[in-house]
Design a protein around this motif. Structure first.
Motif, PDB file in Angstrom:
ATOM      1  N   MET A   1       7.463   1.423  -3.524  1.00  0.00           N
ATOM      2  CA  MET A   1       6.912   0.186  -2.957  1.00  0.00           C
ATOM      3  C   MET A   1       6.013  -0.512  -3.977  1.00  0.00           C
ATOM      4  O   MET A   1       6.027  -1.745  -4.098  1.00  0.00           O
ATOM      5  N   ALA A   2       5.241   0.272  -4.740  1.00  0.00           N
ATOM      6  CA  ALA A   2       4.373  -0.332  -5.770  1.00  0.00           C
ATOM      7  C   ALA A   2       5.216  -1.053  -6.819  1.00  0.00           C
ATOM      8  O   ALA A   2       4.854  -2.147  -7.276  1.00  0.00           O
ATOM      9  N   ARG A   3       6.340  -0.449  -7.186  1.00  0.00           N
ATOM     10  CA  ARG A   3       7.212  -1.122  -8.165  1.00  0.00           C
ATOM     11  C   ARG A   3       7.757  -2.432  -7.593  1.00  0.00           C
ATOM     12  O   ARG A   3       7.837  -3.444  -8.291  1.00  0.00           O
ATOM     13  N   ASN A   4       8.119  -2.419  -6.307  1.00  0.00           N
ATOM     14  CA  ASN A   4       8.607  -3.659  -5.699  1.00  0.00           C
ATOM     15  C   ASN A   4       7.524  -4.738  -5.682  1.00  0.00           C
ATOM     16  O   ASN A   4       7.803  -5.919  -5.906  1.00  0.00           O
ATOM     17  N   ARG A   5       6.286  -4.320  -5.425  1.00  0.00           N
ATOM     18  CA  ARG A   5       5.180  -5.294  -5.441  1.00  0.00           C
ATOM     19  C   ARG A   5       5.017  -5.880  -6.843  1.00  0.00           C
ATOM     20  O   ARG A   5       4.833  -7.103  -6.999  1.00  0.00           O
ATOM     21  N   GLN A   6       5.087  -5.038  -7.863  1.00  0.00           N
ATOM     22  CA  GLN A   6       4.964  -5.540  -9.240  1.00  0.00           C
ATOM     23  C   GLN A   6       6.101  -6.496  -9.584  1.00  0.00           C
ATOM     24  O   GLN A   6       5.892  -7.530 -10.225  1.00  0.00           O
ATOM     25  N   ARG A   7       7.306  -6.136  -9.139  1.00  0.00           N
ATOM     26  CA  ARG A   7       8.461  -7.011  -9.433  1.00  0.00           C
ATOM     27  C   ARG A   7       8.296  -8.379  -8.758  1.00  0.00           C
ATOM     28  O   ARG A   7       8.692  -9.403  -9.294  1.00  0.00           O
ATOM     29  N   MET A   8       7.722  -8.369  -7.548  1.00  0.00           N
ATOM     30  CA  MET A   8       7.495  -9.648  -6.858  1.00  0.00           C
ATOM     31  C   MET A   8       6.440 -10.473  -7.609  1.00  0.00           C
ATOM     32  O   MET A   8       6.611 -11.684  -7.814  1.00  0.00           O
ATOM     33  N   THR A   9       5.359  -9.829  -8.025  1.00  0.00           N
ATOM     34  CA  THR A   9       4.326 -10.536  -8.780  1.00  0.00           C
ATOM     35  C   THR A   9       4.921 -11.150 -10.045  1.00  0.00           C
ATOM     36  O   THR A   9       4.649 -12.311 -10.387  1.00  0.00           O
ATOM     37  N   GLN A  10       5.765 -10.360 -10.707  1.00  0.00           N
ATOM     38  CA  GLN A  10       6.410 -10.851 -11.924  1.00  0.00           C
ATOM     39  C   GLN A  10       7.342 -12.029 -11.622  1.00  0.00           C
ATOM     40  O   GLN A  10       7.336 -13.039 -12.328  1.00  0.00           O
ATOM     41  N   ALA A  11       8.128 -11.889 -10.564  1.00  0.00           N
ATOM     42  CA  ALA A  11       9.066 -12.968 -10.221  1.00  0.00           C
ATOM     43  C   ALA A  11       8.312 -14.251  -9.885  1.00  0.00           C
ATOM     44  O   ALA A  11       8.704 -15.344 -10.315  1.00  0.00           O
ATOM     45  N   MET A  12       7.216 -14.134  -9.146  1.00  0.00           N
ATOM     46  CA  MET A  12       6.480 -15.327  -8.734  1.00  0.00           C
ATOM     47  C   MET A  12       5.689 -15.938  -9.890  1.00  0.00           C
ATOM     48  O   MET A  12       5.333 -17.122  -9.843  1.00  0.00           O
ATOM     49  N   SER A  13       5.432 -15.140 -10.933  1.00  0.00           N
ATOM     50  CA  SER A  13       4.660 -15.673 -12.076  1.00  0.00           C
ATOM     51  C   SER A  13       5.420 -16.801 -12.766  1.00  0.00           C
ATOM     52  O   SER A  13       4.834 -17.612 -13.477  1.00  0.00           O
ATOM     53  N   LYS A  14       6.729 -16.870 -12.534  1.00  0.00           N
ATOM     54  CA  LYS A  14       7.526 -17.950 -13.143  1.00  0.00           C
ATOM     55  C   LYS A  14       7.360 -19.274 -12.402  1.00  0.00           C
ATOM     56  O   LYS A  14       7.856 -20.304 -12.852  1.00  0.00           O
ATOM     57  N   PHE A  15       6.720 -19.218 -11.242  1.00  0.00           N
ATOM     58  CA  PHE A  15       6.568 -20.428 -10.411  1.00  0.00           C
ATOM     59  C   PHE A  15       5.088 -20.605 -10.062  1.00  0.00           C
ATOM     60  O   PHE A  15       4.675 -20.416  -8.912  1.00  0.00           O
ATOM     61  N   PRO A  16       4.272 -20.966 -11.067  1.00  0.00           N
ATOM     62  CA  PRO A  16       2.811 -20.960 -10.857  1.00  0.00           C
ATOM     63  C   PRO A  16       2.341 -21.924  -9.775  1.00  0.00           C
ATOM     64  O   PRO A  16       1.261 -21.717  -9.209  1.00  0.00           O
ATOM     65  N   SER A  17       3.131 -22.933  -9.442  1.00  0.00           N
ATOM     66  CA  SER A  17       2.675 -23.881  -8.426  1.00  0.00           C
ATOM     67  C   SER A  17       3.188 -23.526  -7.034  1.00  0.00           C
ATOM     68  O   SER A  17       2.958 -24.270  -6.074  1.00  0.00           O
ATOM     69  N   VAL A  18       3.890 -22.411  -6.905  1.00  0.00           N
ATOM     70  CA  VAL A  18       4.439 -22.004  -5.603  1.00  0.00           C
ATOM     71  C   VAL A  18       3.728 -20.731  -5.126  1.00  0.00           C
ATOM     72  O   VAL A  18       3.517 -19.804  -5.914  1.00  0.00           O
ATOM     73  N   SER A  19       3.352 -20.713  -3.860  1.00  0.00           N
ATOM     74  CA  SER A  19       2.625 -19.563  -3.309  1.00  0.00           C
ATOM     75  C   SER A  19       3.571 -18.567  -2.653  1.00  0.00           C
ATOM     76  O   SER A  19       4.631 -18.930  -2.142  1.00  0.00           O
ATOM     77  N   LEU A  20       3.128 -17.315  -2.642  1.00  0.00           N
ATOM     78  CA  LEU A  20       3.833 -16.251  -1.922  1.00  0.00           C
ATOM     79  C   LEU A  20       3.170 -16.064  -0.561  1.00  0.00           C
ATOM     80  O   LEU A  20       1.948 -15.892  -0.470  1.00  0.00           O
ATOM     81  N   ARG A  21       3.988 -16.157   0.484  1.00  0.00           N
ATOM     82  CA  ARG A  21       3.497 -15.889   1.842  1.00  0.00           C
ATOM     83  C   ARG A  21       4.457 -14.878   2.470  1.00  0.00           C
ATOM     84  O   ARG A  21       5.393 -15.252   3.192  1.00  0.00           O
ATOM     85  N   PRO A  22       4.287 -13.584   2.209  1.00  0.00           N
ATOM     86  CA  PRO A  22       5.261 -12.585   2.677  1.00  0.00           C
ATOM     87  C   PRO A  22       5.361 -12.564   4.196  1.00  0.00           C
ATOM     88  O   PRO A  22       4.383 -12.827   4.902  1.00  0.00           O
ATOM     89  N   HIS A  23       6.556 -12.219   4.666  1.00  0.00           N
ATOM     90  CA  HIS A  23       6.762 -12.160   6.113  1.00  0.00           C
ATOM     91  C   HIS A  23       6.421 -10.766   6.626  1.00  0.00           C
ATOM     92  O   HIS A  23       7.074  -9.792   6.267  1.00  0.00           O
TER      93      HIS A  23
END
Lengths: 357, 357
Positions: B21-43
């Motif tokens: 799960m920690a690896r998945n969280r890191q991968r999400m942080t990395q993926a979202m870093s490409k879109f600095p103006s877009v927020s993550l709001r997990p469901h």
């Protein structure tokens, strides 16, 4: 206990109509009165609820069946005095927990099913003999799920006794037969499988000089066949309390729906071709088919809209019932009562004039 | 927090592997870093768990989505400061409960989706304006579930303002697109539906002189498309934390399975053609296909054995894996994580060297 109206519930919500459930209980009492030498042991996997188990005991049930160690605990805590775990356990952790419950509730008689020597060894290791646990052998009567071959019954019964445990009888249950729609075909199937294999297994035990006091099995669709067979000593119906769409398709059932999921229409498309309700995978199960909408069972179909949504439609454009509006509450009959109950932590028991939680 | 080994659990049990799960969280942080103006709001409908929502906020999430009023309460209680109920309510009882939560947790910003004037009226009646509830309009972008037609967006936004409520933006989510297997076909479908309809709806609002600050949508299968679209301001993936068999079929996913159902073999037939595990309808869901058995995903199939049992088989007589014995614990990857989590009241978080509850 607080009387509230169903309109006050945040949906989806699980409800029992008290009067309908009471009628089902009366019908079961009446049905079992024809078999005075056979006991009723309702399966609490249908409701998982201590107070309902006690109602069933008050109706004359010998005790209950449970499917899990958690259910055994719920029944014992509620004060049920005779509990059969109608399933196998296979780890020392699970068996120890079962034995611990037997020790804690020593006024209750606990029994468990086995179908291999492994569980007999675990029961011995966990000290089941010291807490008076009884053991039944489950026989595979044709479901091909759990259960040993009839040829193995004598050896297993001997192994149970050698482990210092009490061999109390056999379980011969076949779930798939419950839903054969034609009454005669259903009876014939039960006679050819559950009843025939139970007779054969019991005879093998008697021939080996081993007593077989309990023969248990049967469900809501077939229990009168097992009860009338002359070999079964108890029957295990559970769904009769609630019923569902699947059991309702058995044309000869005397029972009625008493369990409902209350849902609310939260959206209607602009062409009035479908309505969306707040009951999806997390509120109703589809394993035995979709739920039915009360009052519209013949015309309106439920299809899954995912985790949180159900889609209601007649299949025709613009053909939604006129009374379907956003905010309207609908009563759904679950497709299958057991796994639907399992989705809820609370069930609301509603009387005709109001509701008590 | 107590470190116990998984062998001590009574199965079926739900487990999270912490490192995965920690690896998945890191991968999400990395993926979202490409879109600095877009927020993550997990469901949070995926996990329904306050502590996990807080972990996601610690990862940089703006807040969470919730599917039910109960989930809103869980998130607010845990201390999440920005919560979107990404669904409609339709009764005064439900809306009052939502507004009551907004009043109780005044440090949290709560928002809700509407797709008709009915809910706007209910929000007004329940006093949502006084507790600073924000309102989004859900637009049907092709799922044909909830959501209004883009032509209705302006009128609804005006009705929201006229009711004294704050119109904050639009929700454009299409669940079915998440599982299109081909990456390019999936991207094209998102661009043609969610993105195109979001752009159109926002333009209609701007043309009417109405600001549209939030455009929200996207899931684990598509969020990079929405995030890169230039129109979405936030994305709503949830399953990325856990993954499941269904999402695992998207060949380009960077995420791995971290959620498992631990089950035990409780019976094996005498021909060694099938094994029975203690995980049936009440332990795993089949809505998106069966669970996979870790280590045997290619060869062993799970079929339902009813409420309490699963049947494992290769389909060939006598061909059961040699290590399958009664008592053996197996790790199942759920077919669909969200409704599987919904079956459990407890999830065990396990680290590589032990386990903490």
């Amino acid at each position: 206990m607080k009387a509230i109206q169903h309109q006050e519930l945040v949906t989806p919500a699980l409800l029992i109509r008290a009067e309908a459930m009471a009628r089902n209980r009366q019908r079961m009492t009446q049905a079992m009165s024809k078999f005075p030498s056979v006991s009723l042991r309702p399966h609490m996997k249908a409701h998982k609820c201590g107070p309902l188990a006690l109602l069933q005991v008050a109706d004359g049930a010998l005790g209950v069946c449970a499917a899990t160690v958690d259910e055994v605990y719920v029944a014992a805590s509620a004060g049920v005095k005779d509990i059969l775990l109608s399933n196998e356990l296979a780890t020392l952790a699970a068996v120890k927990r079962f034995v611990k419950i037997a020790a804690e509730f020593s006024q209750a008689k606990l029994r468990i099913c086995v179908d291999s020597v492994g569980l007999i060894r675990l029961l011995k290791e966990a000290g089941a003999a010291a807490v008076n646990v009884g053991v039944l052998i489950e026989v595979d009567v044709g479901h091909h799920r759990c259960g040993c071959h009839p040829d193995q019954v004598v050896a297993l019964a001997q192994a149970i006794s050698e482990a210092g445990l009490s061999f109390d009888g056999i379980q011969c249950y076949q779930g798939k037969l419950q839903h054969i729609r034609d009454r005669d075909a259903r009876r014939d199937a039960v006679m050819a499988s559950a009843v025939a294999v139970a007779k054969l297994s019991k005879q093998k035990l008697l021939d080996a000089g081993i007593e077989c006091n309990i023969v248990t099995g049967g469900g809501t669709g077939t229990f009168t066949v097992e009860a009338g067979s002359g070999v079964f000593t108890e029957v295990q119906p559970g769904s009769y309390l609630f019923m569902d769409v699947d059991y309702g398709k058995n044309p000869d059932t005397p029972f009625e729906s008493s369990l409902f999921v209350l849902a609310t229409i939260i959206s209607i498309d602009s062409t009035r071709s479908w309505a969306v309700i707040d009951a999806g995978h997390k509120a109703v199960t589809m394993d035995s088919g979709p739920p039915a909408v009360v009052g519209h069972a013949e015309t309106v179909q439920y299809t899954s809209g995912g985790d949180e949504h159900g889609i209601l439609s007649t299949g025709n454009v613009g053909d939604l019932p006129v009374e379907f509006e956003v905010g309207k509450q609908l009563w759904l009959v679950p497709g299958h009562c057991d796994p639907t109950v399992n989705l809820y932590s609370t069930v609301h028991v509603m009387t005709e004039d109001g509701k008590s939680e």
